[in-house]
Write an enzyme that holds these catalytic residues in place. Structure first.
Site, PDB file in Angstrom:
ATOM      1  N   GLY A  55       0.834  -1.197   0.000  1.00  0.00           N
ATOM      2  CA  GLY A  55       0.000   0.000   0.000  1.00  0.00           C
ATOM      3  C   GLY A  55       0.862   1.237   0.000  1.00  0.00           C
ATOM      4  N   CYS A  82       5.267  -6.203   1.929  1.00  0.00           N
ATOM      5  CA  CYS A  82       5.623  -4.784   1.908  1.00  0.00           C
ATOM      6  C   CYS A  82       4.854  -4.014   2.996  1.00  0.00           C
ATOM      7  CB  CYS A  82       5.376  -4.201   0.514  1.00  0.00           C
ATOM      8  SG  CYS A  82       6.297  -2.685   0.214  1.00  0.00           S
ATOM      9  N   TYR A  83       3.855  -3.197   2.660  1.00  0.00           N
ATOM     10  CA  TYR A  83       3.077  -2.500   3.686  1.00  0.00           C
ATOM     11  C   TYR A  83       2.458  -3.498   4.659  1.00  0.00           C
ATOM     12  CZ  TYR A  83      -0.423   0.556   5.851  1.00  0.00           C
ATOM     13  OH  TYR A  83      -1.180   1.260   6.757  1.00  0.00           O
ATOM     14  N   HIS A 169       8.004  -7.814  -3.150  1.00  0.00           N
ATOM     15  CA  HIS A 169       6.781  -8.251  -3.835  1.00  0.00           C
ATOM     16  C   HIS A 169       7.017  -9.572  -4.575  1.00  0.00           C
ATOM     17  CE1 HIS A 169       4.339  -4.623  -3.196  1.00  0.00           C
ATOM     18  NE2 HIS A 169       5.489  -3.970  -3.265  1.00  0.00           N
ATOM     19  N   GLU A 171       4.784 -11.371  -5.936  1.00  0.00           N
ATOM     20  CA  GLU A 171       3.766 -11.570  -6.967  1.00  0.00           C
ATOM     21  C   GLU A 171       4.172 -11.068  -8.346  1.00  0.00           C
ATOM     22  OE1 GLU A 171       2.669  -7.598  -4.939  1.00  0.00           O
ATOM     23  OE2 GLU A 171       3.643  -9.498  -4.441  1.00  0.00           O
ATOM     24  N   SER A 223     -20.713  -9.887 -27.483  1.00  0.00           N
ATOM     25  CA  SER A 223     -19.842  -8.939 -28.177  1.00  0.00           C
ATOM     26  C   SER A 223     -18.869  -9.646 -29.109  1.00  0.00           C
ATOM     27  CB  SER A 223     -19.044  -8.124 -27.159  1.00  0.00           C
ATOM     28  OG  SER A 223     -18.083  -8.951 -26.511  1.00  0.00           O
ATOM     29  N   GLY A 225     -16.234 -10.925 -27.728  1.00  0.00           N
ATOM     30  CA  GLY A 225     -15.035 -10.937 -26.896  1.00  0.00           C
ATOM     31  C   GLY A 225     -14.941 -12.234 -26.108  1.00  0.00           C
ATOM     32  N   VAL A 226     -13.820 -12.406 -25.428  1.00  0.00           N
ATOM     33  CA  VAL A 226     -13.569 -13.655 -24.702  1.00  0.00           C
ATOM     34  C   VAL A 226     -14.626 -13.897 -23.630  1.00  0.00           C
ATOM     35  CG1 VAL A 226     -11.899 -14.934 -23.303  1.00  0.00           C
ATOM     36  CG2 VAL A 226     -11.088 -13.403 -25.101  1.00  0.00           C
ATOM     37  N   ASP A 227     -14.911 -12.889 -22.812  1.00  0.00           N
ATOM     38  CA  ASP A 227     -15.804 -13.084 -21.672  1.00  0.00           C
ATOM     39  C   ASP A 227     -17.220 -13.453 -22.108  1.00  0.00           C
ATOM     40  OD1 ASP A 227     -13.581 -12.296 -20.231  1.00  0.00           O
ATOM     41  OD2 ASP A 227     -14.242 -10.220 -20.050  1.00  0.00           O
ATOM     42  N   SER A 228     -17.785 -12.665 -23.012  1.00  0.00           N
ATOM     43  CA  SER A 228     -19.169 -12.940 -23.415  1.00  0.00           C
ATOM     44  C   SER A 228     -19.261 -14.244 -24.207  1.00  0.00           C
ATOM     45  CB  SER A 228     -19.749 -11.780 -24.230  1.00  0.00           C
ATOM     46  OG  SER A 228     -19.144 -11.662 -25.491  1.00  0.00           O
ATOM     47  N   SER A 229     -18.209 -14.591 -24.959  1.00  0.00           N
ATOM     48  CA  SER A 229     -18.222 -15.841 -25.738  1.00  0.00           C
ATOM     49  C   SER A 229     -18.190 -17.066 -24.819  1.00  0.00           C
ATOM     50  CB  SER A 229     -17.034 -15.892 -26.705  1.00  0.00           C
ATOM     51  OG  SER A 229     -17.135 -14.866 -27.667  1.00  0.00           O
ATOM     52  N   LYS A 370      -9.135 -13.089 -16.040  1.00  0.00           N
ATOM     53  CA  LYS A 370      -9.148 -13.263 -17.500  1.00  0.00           C
ATOM     54  C   LYS A 370      -8.433 -14.535 -17.942  1.00  0.00           C
ATOM     55  CE  LYS A 370     -10.165 -10.448 -20.399  1.00  0.00           C
ATOM     56  NZ  LYS A 370     -11.442 -10.212 -21.116  1.00  0.00           N
TER      57      LYS A 370
END
Length: 525
Positions: A55, A82-83, A169, A171, A223, A225-229, A370
């Site tokens: 943070g 970290c924080y 970090h 990650e 659309s 796109g990946v998500d809607s498909s 995603k």
């Protein structure tokens, strides 16, 4: 589906989603909550482990985000980053102060690989540091397990209470053994088994949808796109013809994309659903005529989509369920679970529920990042070119055309973009063939062509031209919050330039955009 759980408590760190993604890469389910989450809620969730993010604040300052000491007394392993590490020490009686030397970027760090957290990590390793403060005195019960030349406590542990504090970090990819460290935490320290897998997700989600929908009617805005498909395929496999997908082709898609979407989901595709394609390009071009301000273009495109979708929904009549392709980052960005119970469930359709007659929203992907959505797509048999489709903004080419949008400009950018993506794709494939399948170091995470509003004088043959300039964009990024220009080989760019100028009538100049984010953005508008 009840999975073992690790929770991330967010203190305003820029990498909060990345931490959760890294945990999930270990097949361990992970959710993000605000630092305002109530301790009773944490007990109810009963996580196997807790991770505190970084943070921007100093934990010793008045009003800085904090948490009660009780968090560290639950008997649940806690990893502070970290924080989060500084807050742990500060709360438990240690001391955190402004560091004499700020550490930022790649830093050589010396670790005690005899402890579980650093099992399999070399004595000297490279980590990503980003801090002004440092732990000047450890809390009682802690021992130092890593240090750098300037940071005496780069990591510490209280093994008895299973509390771990690391100043860097793990990650981010710049921390060379970061994945190993997080894996050690979730498996060796938290005792997770790793039961979060995409094949079981798809199977259980289809069953869950089938039970929820029963014999109801379902509507989805597709659309392409990946998500809607992926959402469409999950619903199609669950309820078949009870699903109607409305695909609004606003004329601002990439070359051939509208036909590709219809080929997959239309009557000749593999899915037993009702598919409606609305070719609304002329309608959009009329609305966008004379408009050159980016935000105004965005609003017009979004508003017109709602109008078209509403008209089609009325033709269908009453529906019981509206499906949205909301994914986990949408949920996180709308208000973290511990802080806000109100999630932007209307996010992807811009307010449609206000006037489409439906009973309930279904968001089958709301728990997924995603990359996980892509895994589900492959698991369900969607073609790779769609699953790994490059990010594409909602307003489409409308914001990759500087200034006014019209049919001719759309044709120019579609053709130039198609050539660019084709040649970069060929070069990436060639590199992989020559290097045993290895990805090229310059491989961009996103690349596209945009049409500038600049026209310049050129010479083609013996004739003077006065045509448009195309700008090529390619970036490498971890999380799309920051990005660097990709160093595509010169010969590839030369080939792209030659093809665009020779094949796209109306373009006589090609430029390459070197701007990083910040100060620029990935898109042009």
């Amino acid at each position: 589906m009840q999975n073992e759980l690790v929770i991330v408590i967010d203190f305003g760190g820029q990498y909060n989603q990345l931490v959760a993604r890294r945990v999930r890469e270990n097949n361990v389910y992970c959710e993000i909550y605000s630092y305002k989450i109530d301790i009773e809620k944490i007990k109810e969730l009963n996580p196997k482990g807790i991770i505190l993010t970084g943070g921007p604040n100093s934990c010793y300052e008045e009003g800085a985000p904090s948490y009660s000491k009780e968090l560290f007394e639950l008997g649940i392993p806690v990893l502070g980053l970290c924080y989060g590490a500084q807050l742990m020490m500060h709360t438990l009686g240690g001391k955190v102060e402004k560091a004499p030397v700020r550490e930022y970027g790649k830093t050589a760090t010396f670790v005690n690989n005899g402890v579980e957290l650093f099992d399999g990590v070399e004595d000297e390793t490279t980590v990503w540091m980003s801090h002004f403060d440092y732990i000047s005195k450890m809390a009682d019960g802690f021992e130092e397990i890593a240090h750098t030349a300037d940071c005496p406590v780069a990591a510490a542990q209280d093994e008895t209470r299973k509390l771990y504090a690391i100043q860097f970090h793990p990650e981010v990819l710049h921390t060379v053994r970061g994945k190993q460290i997080l894996s050690n935490f979730v498996y060796k320290i938290c005792g997770c088994a790793g039961d979060w897998r995409m094949d079981s997700f798809a199977e259980s989600k289809i069953k869950e949808i089938r039970e929820k929908v029963g014999d109801g009617k379902v509507l989805l805005a597709l659309s392409g796109g990946v998500d809607s498909s992926v959402a469409a395929v999950l619903l199609a496999k669950a309820v078949g013809k009870q699903l109607t997908c409305v695909f609004v082709d606003h004329g601002l898609l990439r070359k051939n994309e509208g036909d590709e979407v219809e080929q997959i989901f239309g009557p000749s595709g593999d899915y037993d659903l009702n598919f409606v394609r609305v070719n609304a390009a002329d309608r959009y071009y009329e609305k966008l005529a004379g408009v050159d301000e980016p935000e105004k273009k965005r609003k017009i495109i979004g508003e017109e989509f709602i109008r078209v979708f509403e008209e089609e929904a009325k033709k269908i009549g009453k529906v019981d369920f509206l499906v949205q392709g909301t994914i986990y980052p949408d949920v996180v960005e709308s208000g973290l679970g511990g802080e806000s119970a109100v999630i932007k469930s209307h996010h992807n359709v811009g307010g449609l529920p206000d006037y489409v007659d439906f009973k309930e929203i279904i968001e089958p992907l709301r728990d997924l990042f995603k990359d996980e959505v892509r895994k589900v797509g492959l698991e369900l048999g969607l073609p790779e070119y769609l699953v790994f489709r490059q990010p594409f903004p909602g307003p489409g080419l409308g914001i990759r055309i500087i200034g006014e949008v019209n049919a001719e400009k759309v044709r120019l950018v579609q053709d130039a973009d198609y050539i660019y993506r084709e040649e970069v794709g060929k070069a990436l494939d060639k590199y992989a063939e020559e290097h045993d399948g290895e990805a090229a170091p310059w491989k961009p995470d996103q690349y596209f062509a945009a049409l500038t509003n600049m026209r310049s004088v050129g010479v083609m043959g013996d004739e003077r031209t006065y045509d448009y300039a195309v700008a090529l964009r390619a970036v490498q990024t971890i999380d799309f919050m920051t990005a660097e220009s990709a160093q595509i080989p010169w010969e590839v760019l030369q080939t792209v330039m030659n093809r665009i100028i020779n094949e796209v009538k109306g373009v006589n100049r090609v430029m390459y955009d070197l701007t990083s984010k910040p100060p620029g953005t990935i898109e042009f508008e």
